[in-house]
Structures are given as structure tokens and as C-alpha cells.
Motif scaffolding. Structure first.
Motif, PDB file in Angstrom:
ATOM      1  N   MET A   1       0.837  -1.183   0.000  1.00  0.00           N
ATOM      2  CA  MET A   1       0.000   0.000   0.000  1.00  0.00           C
ATOM      3  C   MET A   1       0.880   1.244   0.000  1.00  0.00           C
ATOM      4  O   MET A   1       2.048   1.174   0.367  1.00  0.00           O
ATOM      5  CB  MET A   1      -0.939  -0.021   1.212  1.00  0.00           C
ATOM      6  N   HIS A   2       0.301   2.339  -0.395  1.00  0.00           N
ATOM      7  CA  HIS A   2       1.023   3.607  -0.403  1.00  0.00           C
ATOM      8  C   HIS A   2       0.492   4.475   0.738  1.00  0.00           C
ATOM      9  O   HIS A   2      -0.716   4.617   0.904  1.00  0.00           O
ATOM     10  CB  HIS A   2       0.836   4.333  -1.736  1.00  0.00           C
ATOM     11  N   LEU A   3       1.410   5.017   1.531  1.00  0.00           N
ATOM     12  CA  LEU A   3       1.067   5.960   2.596  1.00  0.00           C
ATOM     13  C   LEU A   3       1.499   7.336   2.109  1.00  0.00           C
ATOM     14  O   LEU A   3       2.692   7.625   2.053  1.00  0.00           O
ATOM     15  CB  LEU A   3       1.790   5.593   3.897  1.00  0.00           C
ATOM     16  N   ALA A   4       0.552   8.147   1.725  1.00  0.00           N
ATOM     17  CA  ALA A   4       0.854   9.426   1.095  1.00  0.00           C
ATOM     18  C   ALA A   4       1.529  10.420   2.035  1.00  0.00           C
ATOM     19  O   ALA A   4       2.342  11.236   1.603  1.00  0.00           O
ATOM     20  CB  ALA A   4      -0.421  10.052   0.526  1.00  0.00           C
ATOM     21  N   ALA A   8      -1.792   9.368   6.749  1.00  0.00           N
ATOM     22  CA  ALA A   8      -2.041   7.995   6.296  1.00  0.00           C
ATOM     23  C   ALA A   8      -1.329   6.988   7.200  1.00  0.00           C
ATOM     24  O   ALA A   8      -1.859   5.904   7.484  1.00  0.00           O
ATOM     25  CB  ALA A   8      -1.596   7.825   4.846  1.00  0.00           C
ATOM     26  N   THR A   9      -0.147   7.344   7.676  1.00  0.00           N
ATOM     27  CA  THR A   9       0.592   6.480   8.592  1.00  0.00           C
ATOM     28  C   THR A   9      -0.159   6.343   9.912  1.00  0.00           C
ATOM     29  O   THR A   9      -0.271   5.250  10.465  1.00  0.00           O
ATOM     30  CB  THR A   9       2.015   7.026   8.817  1.00  0.00           C
ATOM     31  N   VAL A  10      -0.696   7.445  10.416  1.00  0.00           N
ATOM     32  CA  VAL A  10      -1.489   7.425  11.650  1.00  0.00           C
ATOM     33  C   VAL A  10      -2.742   6.564  11.457  1.00  0.00           C
ATOM     34  O   VAL A  10      -3.099   5.768  12.325  1.00  0.00           O
ATOM     35  CB  VAL A  10      -1.848   8.861  12.101  1.00  0.00           C
ATOM     36  N   ALA A  11      -3.381   6.686  10.303  1.00  0.00           N
ATOM     37  CA  ALA A  11      -4.577   5.881  10.019  1.00  0.00           C
ATOM     38  C   ALA A  11      -4.236   4.394   9.988  1.00  0.00           C
ATOM     39  O   ALA A  11      -5.000   3.565  10.497  1.00  0.00           O
ATOM     40  CB  ALA A  11      -5.202   6.317   8.699  1.00  0.00           C
ATOM     41  N   LEU A  12      -3.091   4.037   9.421  1.00  0.00           N
ATOM     42  CA  LEU A  12      -2.661   2.641   9.405  1.00  0.00           C
ATOM     43  C   LEU A  12      -2.439   2.144  10.832  1.00  0.00           C
ATOM     44  O   LEU A  12      -2.888   1.049  11.195  1.00  0.00           O
ATOM     45  CB  LEU A  12      -1.388   2.473   8.576  1.00  0.00           C
ATOM     46  N   ALA A  13      -1.759   2.936  11.645  1.00  0.00           N
ATOM     47  CA  ALA A  13      -1.505   2.548  13.039  1.00  0.00           C
ATOM     48  C   ALA A  13      -2.818   2.325  13.785  1.00  0.00           C
ATOM     49  O   ALA A  13      -2.959   1.346  14.531  1.00  0.00           O
ATOM     50  CB  ALA A  13      -0.667   3.615  13.741  1.00  0.00           C
ATOM     51  N   ARG A  14      -3.779   3.189  13.581  1.00  0.00           N
ATOM     52  CA  ARG A  14      -5.084   3.045  14.244  1.00  0.00           C
ATOM     53  C   ARG A  14      -5.792   1.772  13.784  1.00  0.00           C
ATOM     54  O   ARG A  14      -6.389   1.066  14.595  1.00  0.00           O
ATOM     55  CB  ARG A  14      -5.946   4.272  13.979  1.00  0.00           C
ATOM     56  N   ALA A  15      -5.726   1.487  12.497  1.00  0.00           N
ATOM     57  CA  ALA A  15      -6.358   0.274  11.967  1.00  0.00           C
ATOM     58  C   ALA A  15      -5.687  -0.976  12.527  1.00  0.00           C
ATOM     59  O   ALA A  15      -6.358  -1.957  12.878  1.00  0.00           O
ATOM     60  CB  ALA A  15      -6.304   0.274  10.438  1.00  0.00           C
ATOM     61  N   LEU A  16      -4.361  -0.956  12.620  1.00  0.00           N
ATOM     62  CA  LEU A  16      -3.640  -2.093  13.177  1.00  0.00           C
ATOM     63  C   LEU A  16      -4.009  -2.312  14.641  1.00  0.00           C
ATOM     64  O   LEU A  16      -4.227  -3.442  15.075  1.00  0.00           O
ATOM     65  CB  LEU A  16      -2.135  -1.900  13.015  1.00  0.00           C
ATOM     66  N   ALA A  34      12.672   5.824   6.858  1.00  0.00           N
ATOM     67  CA  ALA A  34      11.562   5.171   6.155  1.00  0.00           C
ATOM     68  C   ALA A  34      10.221   5.366   6.854  1.00  0.00           C
ATOM     69  O   ALA A  34       9.176   5.144   6.248  1.00  0.00           O
ATOM     70  CB  ALA A  34      11.847   3.682   5.985  1.00  0.00           C
ATOM     71  N   GLY A  35      10.232   5.759   8.130  1.00  0.00           N
ATOM     72  CA  GLY A  35       8.982   6.003   8.842  1.00  0.00           C
ATOM     73  C   GLY A  35       8.656   4.996   9.929  1.00  0.00           C
ATOM     74  O   GLY A  35       7.535   4.966  10.447  1.00  0.00           O
ATOM     75  N   LYS A  36       9.623   4.178  10.321  1.00  0.00           N
ATOM     76  CA  LYS A  36       9.403   3.165  11.351  1.00  0.00           C
ATOM     77  C   LYS A  36       9.005   3.809  12.681  1.00  0.00           C
ATOM     78  O   LYS A  36       8.030   3.395  13.308  1.00  0.00           O
ATOM     79  CB  LYS A  36      10.650   2.294  11.537  1.00  0.00           C
ATOM     80  N   SER A  37       9.753   4.800  13.107  1.00  0.00           N
ATOM     81  CA  SER A  37       9.468   5.463  14.392  1.00  0.00           C
ATOM     82  C   SER A  37       8.153   6.227  14.340  1.00  0.00           C
ATOM     83  O   SER A  37       7.413   6.260  15.328  1.00  0.00           O
ATOM     84  CB  SER A  37      10.600   6.406  14.784  1.00  0.00           C
ATOM     85  N   THR A  38       7.843   6.831  13.215  1.00  0.00           N
ATOM     86  CA  THR A  38       6.577   7.555  13.066  1.00  0.00           C
ATOM     87  C   THR A  38       5.410   6.596  13.224  1.00  0.00           C
ATOM     88  O   THR A  38       4.443   6.878  13.936  1.00  0.00           O
ATOM     89  CB  THR A  38       6.514   8.250  11.691  1.00  0.00           C
ATOM     90  N   LEU A  39       5.506   5.425  12.595  1.00  0.00           N
ATOM     91  CA  LEU A  39       4.452   4.426  12.721  1.00  0.00           C
ATOM     92  C   LEU A  39       4.359   3.922  14.160  1.00  0.00           C
ATOM     93  O   LEU A  39       3.260   3.801  14.720  1.00  0.00           O
ATOM     94  CB  LEU A  39       4.702   3.261  11.759  1.00  0.00           C
ATOM     95  N   ALA A  40       5.490   3.660  14.792  1.00  0.00           N
ATOM     96  CA  ALA A  40       5.487   3.170  16.175  1.00  0.00           C
ATOM     97  C   ALA A  40       4.857   4.198  17.119  1.00  0.00           C
ATOM     98  O   ALA A  40       4.035   3.835  17.976  1.00  0.00           O
ATOM     99  CB  ALA A  40       6.911   2.829  16.617  1.00  0.00           C
ATOM    100  N   ARG A  41       5.222   5.470  16.980  1.00  0.00           N
ATOM    101  CA  ARG A  41       4.642   6.512  17.850  1.00  0.00           C
ATOM    102  C   ARG A  41       3.124   6.602  17.647  1.00  0.00           C
ATOM    103  O   ARG A  41       2.361   6.695  18.609  1.00  0.00           O
ATOM    104  CB  ARG A  41       5.287   7.863  17.589  1.00  0.00           C
ATOM    105  N   ALA A  42       2.693   6.570  16.385  1.00  0.00           N
ATOM    106  CA  ALA A  42       1.256   6.645  16.094  1.00  0.00           C
ATOM    107  C   ALA A  42       0.529   5.437  16.676  1.00  0.00           C
ATOM    108  O   ALA A  42      -0.581   5.550  17.205  1.00  0.00           O
ATOM    109  CB  ALA A  42       1.036   6.733  14.585  1.00  0.00           C
ATOM    110  N   TRP A  43       1.160   4.275  16.617  1.00  0.00           N
ATOM    111  CA  TRP A  43       0.546   3.060  17.152  1.00  0.00           C
ATOM    112  C   TRP A  43       0.422   3.142  18.669  1.00  0.00           C
ATOM    113  O   TRP A  43      -0.613   2.787  19.243  1.00  0.00           O
ATOM    114  CB  TRP A  43       1.392   1.866  16.756  1.00  0.00           C
ATOM    115  N   LEU A  44       1.469   3.621  19.327  1.00  0.00           N
ATOM    116  CA  LEU A  44       1.412   3.768  20.784  1.00  0.00           C
ATOM    117  C   LEU A  44       0.309   4.738  21.190  1.00  0.00           C
ATOM    118  O   LEU A  44      -0.405   4.509  22.167  1.00  0.00           O
ATOM    119  CB  LEU A  44       2.769   4.191  21.329  1.00  0.00           C
ATOM    120  N   ARG A  45       0.135   5.816  20.434  1.00  0.00           N
ATOM    121  CA  ARG A  45      -0.968   6.755  20.698  1.00  0.00           C
ATOM    122  C   ARG A  45      -2.302   6.041  20.524  1.00  0.00           C
ATOM    123  O   ARG A  45      -3.229   6.222  21.323  1.00  0.00           O
ATOM    124  CB  ARG A  45      -0.899   7.964  19.771  1.00  0.00           C
TER     125      ARG A  45
END
Length: 147
Positions: A1-4, A8-16, A34-45
């Protein structure tokens, strides 16, 4: 998938997080930036973590109590020299969510990943690939796809 973008990264984290059932081990792959930490922070939120979410770049691991129960761990293994170093990080207790950056550096000392997430820079956004490694991971992706 493409995260624009980051939204979009926050939305993916919420869905996961919304579709995660029980304990989960997630390996985050990708080059620096690449966005690993951004995804992890969004997921923790998305898990309900409030307050500062620190990067584990120098501490190797940051631990966060989850509002429901247990603990989430965010590991960044970029700086370890040997997987044996993980033995001294106190990775025990009721860990409900493992988010592991640079997991290949901890090979053999980490639990099996339910899900691998591969991130790569693609234009102004990111390319993301989700790959299950366990029955739990496959069921998780099936739930995401149906939900």
C-alpha cells in the motif's frame, strides 16, 4: 500500500491497533528515515499512551503501560552489536505489544514476529508492505481487510 503522508501512517496505526487481538509481536523494517518510528509513535498513541513517547534510539527500549492491561515495548536495535545484549534489557512481564525496529540485529533473541511491516520512501510518501508470519498475523490481516 502507499502511505501518502503522516496522516495515512497514523490511520494505518489506528487500523492495526483496532484489529489487534491480544499479544502481538511486530517487526518494523526499512532504511533510516523510512517512517518506522513515526508508525510506532502513532501506534502507541492508538493504544492510549499519553504523555511523551520517547525514541529508543539511544536507550534501545522504551516501555509504556497500556491503559487496558500489560505493557507495550518499542525497541530500536540499530545500535546493538550482538543479539545477546537483549538479555540485559529486562524484556519480560506482561508484554502485550512489541514494536521492534531493526529486528534483524536481534535475530535469535526476540520472539517470533506475528507481522512484518516493511516501509520504504516512495516519492513524498512511503510504500508499506504487511506480511504475516504466524496464524495470528494472518488472522489479523484478514480482519483488517474485512473491516
Amino acid at each position: 500500500m502507499h502511505l501518502a503522508d503522516e496522516t495515512a501512517t497514523v490511520a494505518l496505526a489506528r487500523a492495526l491497533e483496532r484489529t489487534r487481538e491480544g499479544r502481538a509481536v511486530v517487526f518494523l523494517h526499512g532504511e533510516l528515515g523510512a517512517g518506522k518510528s513515526t508508525l510506532a509513535r502513532a501506534w502507541l498513541r492508538a493504544c492510549g499512551v499519553e504523555g511523551a513517547i520517547r525514541s529508543p534510539t539511544y536507550t534501545l527500549v522504551e516501555q509504556y503501560p497500556l491503559p487496558a492491561d500489560g505493557v507495550a515495548l518499542h525497541l530500536d536495535l540499530y545500535r546493538i552489536g550482538d543479539p545477546g545484549e537483549l538479555e540485559f534489557l529486562g524484556l519480560d512481564g506482561e508484554i502485550r505489544l512489541w514494536l521492534v525496529e531493526w529486528p534483524e540485529r536481534g535475530q535469535g533473541a526476540l520472539p517470533q514476529a506475528d507481522l512484518d511491516i516493511e516501509l520504504a520512501v516512495e516519492g513524498a510518501g512511503r510504500r508499506c508492505r504487511l506480511r504475516p508470519n504466524t496464524e495470528t498475523g494472518q488472522a489479523w490481516l484478514n480482519e483488517m481487510a474485512s473491516g
